[in-house]
Scaffold this motif. Sequence first.
Motif, PDB file in Angstrom:
ATOM      1  N   LEU A  80       0.835  -1.213   0.000  1.00 35.60           N
ATOM      2  CA  LEU A  80       0.000   0.000   0.000  1.00 35.60           C
ATOM      3  C   LEU A  80       0.866   1.259   0.000  1.00 35.60           C
ATOM      4  O   LEU A  80       2.013   1.239   0.422  1.00 35.60           O
ATOM      5  CB  LEU A  80      -0.894   0.006   1.245  1.00 35.60           C
ATOM      6  N   SER A 116      -5.944   4.113  -4.540  1.00 35.98           N
ATOM      7  CA  SER A 116      -5.766   3.157  -3.449  1.00 35.98           C
ATOM      8  C   SER A 116      -6.770   3.439  -2.336  1.00 35.98           C
ATOM      9  O   SER A 116      -6.841   4.553  -1.833  1.00 35.98           O
ATOM     10  CB  SER A 116      -4.349   3.251  -2.878  1.00 35.98           C
ATOM     11  N   GLU A 118      -6.560   2.313   0.628  1.00 33.50           N
ATOM     12  CA  GLU A 118      -5.894   2.257   1.926  1.00 33.50           C
ATOM     13  C   GLU A 118      -4.524   2.922   1.840  1.00 33.50           C
ATOM     14  O   GLU A 118      -3.937   3.042   0.768  1.00 33.50           O
ATOM     15  CB  GLU A 118      -5.699   0.810   2.385  1.00 33.50           C
ATOM     16  N   ILE A 168      -6.061  -0.425  -7.589  1.00 34.33           N
ATOM     17  CA  ILE A 168      -4.858   0.312  -7.216  1.00 34.33           C
ATOM     18  C   ILE A 168      -4.021   0.492  -8.461  1.00 34.33           C
ATOM     19  O   ILE A 168      -3.666  -0.465  -9.137  1.00 34.33           O
ATOM     20  CB  ILE A 168      -4.055  -0.441  -6.126  1.00 34.33           C
ATOM     21  N   ARG A 170      -0.507   1.879 -10.001  1.00 31.48           N
ATOM     22  CA  ARG A 170       0.872   2.203  -9.628  1.00 31.48           C
ATOM     23  C   ARG A 170       1.587   2.754 -10.851  1.00 31.48           C
ATOM     24  O   ARG A 170       1.391   2.282 -11.948  1.00 31.48           O
ATOM     25  CB  ARG A 170       1.612   0.966  -9.139  1.00 31.48           C
TER      26      ARG A 170
END
Length: 171
Positions: A80, A116, A118, A168, A170
């Motif tokens: 995370l 995300s 979290e 999520i 990245r």
Amino acid sequence: MSEVYRLAELKDAEQLLDVTYRAYALIRELGLHWPAATADLALIQDNIAVNECYVLELDGVIIATITLSKEEEIKKLSPLPFIKWFAAHPDYSNKGYGGKLLDWVEEHVILGQLGSPEVTLATAQKHPWLVQMYERRGYERFLELDPQNGDGMMYLLKKQLTDKPQLIQRG
């Protein structure tokens, strides 16, 4: 009073060094081995260049900063997003500016840009109020570790930013 939230630039390094050094006085008194507590100008510049360092400016003066780590070492503990180097200038303490910057980074960067749901951060058990402050803000402890560097027990905490599952991303 004009508040501006933005990414730090290398030209901000001296102001960030001042804010961070002042804000981390208690960390040094506690003998914690946190890089931000004893950072020099070169380390501040490196933090700006390597990570995503955000600032809150009030009328052109940086009063709070927070870094979203891009370091691979952190990803070994948790995949995370990881927050570090959170500091608010002591002259502006107890006015909510640090919390405003943290809220902004959580909402606009971690949830909004990265998608995300979290976020994580770490703090020391022996700090007299940080663990409780983060828990009041919705962070929960999920990992305890002793880095064997004299800091004692460290807690990794995470916060659920939304109840909606999201992908999520990245970069």
